[in-house]
Design a protein around this motif. Sequence first.
Motif, short mmCIF file in Angstrom:
data_model
loop_
_atom_site.label_atom_id
_atom_site.label_comp_id
_atom_site.label_asym_id
_atom_site.label_seq_id
_atom_site.Cartn_x
_atom_site.Cartn_y
_atom_site.Cartn_z
N ILE A 1 0.84 -1.20 0.00
CA ILE A 1 0.00 0.00 0.00
C ILE A 1 0.88 1.25 0.00
CG2 ILE A 1 -1.68 1.33 1.32
CD1 ILE A 1 -2.98 -1.21 2.18
N TYR B 1 2.08 1.74 -3.36
CA TYR B 1 1.00 2.25 -4.18
C TYR B 1 0.82 3.75 -3.97
CZ TYR B 1 -3.70 3.05 -5.92
OH TYR B 1 -4.79 3.56 -6.60
N MET B 2 0.84 4.15 -2.71
CA MET B 2 0.67 5.56 -2.39
C MET B 2 1.77 6.39 -3.05
SD MET B 2 -0.39 5.15 1.63
CE MET B 2 0.45 6.66 2.05
N GLN C 1 1.33 6.48 -6.95
CA GLN C 1 0.21 7.30 -7.40
C GLN C 1 0.33 8.74 -6.92
OE1 GLN C 1 -2.30 6.01 -9.40
NE2 GLN C 1 -0.97 4.20 -9.48
N LEU D 1 -0.09 9.98 -4.02
CA LEU D 1 -1.28 10.34 -3.26
C LEU D 1 -0.96 11.40 -2.21
CD1 LEU D 1 -3.22 7.01 -2.73
CD2 LEU D 1 -3.36 8.72 -4.53
N LYS E 1 -8.18 9.64 -1.96
CA LYS E 1 -8.92 8.41 -1.69
C LYS E 1 -8.09 7.18 -2.08
CE LYS E 1 -13.45 6.33 -2.52
NZ LYS E 1 -12.92 5.07 -3.03
N LEU E 2 -8.16 6.20 -1.24
CA LEU E 2 -7.52 4.93 -1.54
C LEU E 2 -8.52 4.05 -2.29
CD1 LEU E 2 -4.78 5.13 -0.24
CD2 LEU E 2 -5.45 3.40 1.39
N LEU F 1 -8.52 -3.37 -3.55
CA LEU F 1 -7.18 -3.63 -3.04
C LEU F 1 -6.95 -5.13 -2.91
CD1 LEU F 1 -6.59 -0.91 -0.28
CD2 LEU F 1 -5.30 -1.24 -2.38
N LEU G 1 -5.22 -2.15 6.97
CA LEU G 1 -5.82 -0.82 7.05
C LEU G 1 -6.06 -0.41 8.50
CD1 LEU G 1 -8.37 -0.87 4.09
CD2 LEU G 1 -6.13 0.21 4.20
N ILE H 1 -4.48 6.81 7.94
CA ILE H 1 -5.67 6.87 7.09
C ILE H 1 -6.91 7.11 7.93
CG2 ILE H 1 -4.73 5.33 5.33
CD1 ILE H 1 -6.44 3.12 6.62
N THR I 1 -11.87 4.97 1.92
CA THR I 1 -10.72 5.14 2.79
C THR I 1 -9.86 6.27 2.24
OG1 THR I 1 -10.76 2.77 3.22
CG2 THR I 1 -8.78 3.96 3.85
N LEU J 1 -6.47 9.07 2.78
CA LEU J 1 -5.24 9.41 3.49
C LEU J 1 -5.57 10.50 4.50
CD1 LEU J 1 -2.17 9.33 1.17
CD2 LEU J 1 -3.52 7.55 2.23
#
Lengths: 207, 207
Positions: B19, B22-23, B26, B28, B33-34, B40, B55, B64, B72, B74
């Motif tokens: 995750i 991923y953040m 992207q 983020l 928004k996740l 996921l 999470l 989060i 969900t 950040l």
Amino acid sequence: MAVSMSHKQKAYQGILQKIRQYMDAQHLQPGDKLPSERELAYTLGAGRSSIREALRAMEFLGLIETRRGEGTFLSTYQSFQTVELLASFILQEKQTRLDLADVIIILEKEAAKLAFWNMTKQDIAHLQAIIYQEADSLKDMHAIFFQCIFKKSNNKLLAKIWSLMYDFLAVEQEISNHKFFYKDLIHMYETKDYQGIETLFEKMILK
Amino acid sequence: MAVSMSHKQKAYQGILQKIRQYMDAQHLQPGDKLPSERELAYTLGAGRSSIREALRAMEFLGLIETRRGEGTFLSTYQSFQTVELLASFILQEKQTRLDLADVIIILEKEAAKLAFWNMTKQDIAHLQAIIYQEADSLKDMHAIFFQCIFKKSNNKLLAKIWSLMYDFLAVEQEISNHKFFYKDLIHMYETKDYQGIETLFEKMILK
DNA sequence: TAGTTACTGGTGGTCAGACCACTGTTGGAT
DNA sequence: ATCCAACAGTGGTCTGACCACCAGTAACTA
């Protein structure tokens, strides 16, 4: 729904409470075994997945230790690794810092007031000594000074919160501007001026 | 097994890493928004419950924020998760439970004072409504009442500490004795009686 | 008898699927 | 154009099912 949810509170939070109560009621010591996840689920009337979310939280905090095939046990040592991990996440957002400063002042103020009733002449002399013996930095002096006060406040929780918050204070950030502050506080202890403490700190709150 | 487990490492720990990646990938920002839990789970090749455990850990760290029905996100307010940590393993000790009650009162008092300057007539009416519409329990009512006040205090950190402490309050433990308390507080807002707030709470500190 | 092996029940780890409650949106009726 | 009901998506939770692992215990061997 099995788990009572009082207002948006998630199940695992309630479960955390219940487990805590259970630990209390059974007088569990570090190293003792907790009931199995399935048993907890049945006993507490929750799903196993919810139980697991609660246990993960506890594990994350270093409160418990899970051993596959064996069970879940109360942790024997308090792992501070988590603290360091968390410290790395400390945010730099401006507003938070401002909040932090206020919170610290509030905590110090209340500690100073709680300590008021327990302050002996000896204690006062001790404080006096602290502000005169030059420390490495103002921040250190401040810390020592208030450690002393928090001790006299007789509220360890308050002290713990403070020390934690205080660690987060950026080094450069000013604490209290002048030595007058400390002298003033000591003077209030000497003259039994309870109300003065409130006033003294109140001025420092930013907003 | 879908989630690669390099010996003993639990799935949710690997998921945490993914995750994170991923953040990063992207780009983020806080507030973004996740993907949904289901997405996921599919993307990362894990079960939804494992995703949720990860999470939960992130939520516990304050990274989060989950909003039912929405998704969900950040957290806009990262950091000071430490508080939570501290709270839980400090509170294991015995004496601390007594300290806890005082700390909560202190926090509520200061929030009430900070909120003082931001309190509009509308806000006051809102508070009034809260104490009249019967809640499930006194504890719930109290929580809602002060959530409102903490919001107006404009200090999220203070609010966070409080909500954490409050969660640890044993259910049976009484909060504030009577409804008079709330009415009194509201009355002080109405009559602009700042000093009265201090006095009102002061009486409740145990020691 | 002493030592080894195989079995068995219990446990955490994980997954899939099913509901529920809630949210924001959408599309139709007015 | 406005309003409202139906809808799809989301987190919250529960259930049941496997798997991998561990600790005893029973059975077997030497």
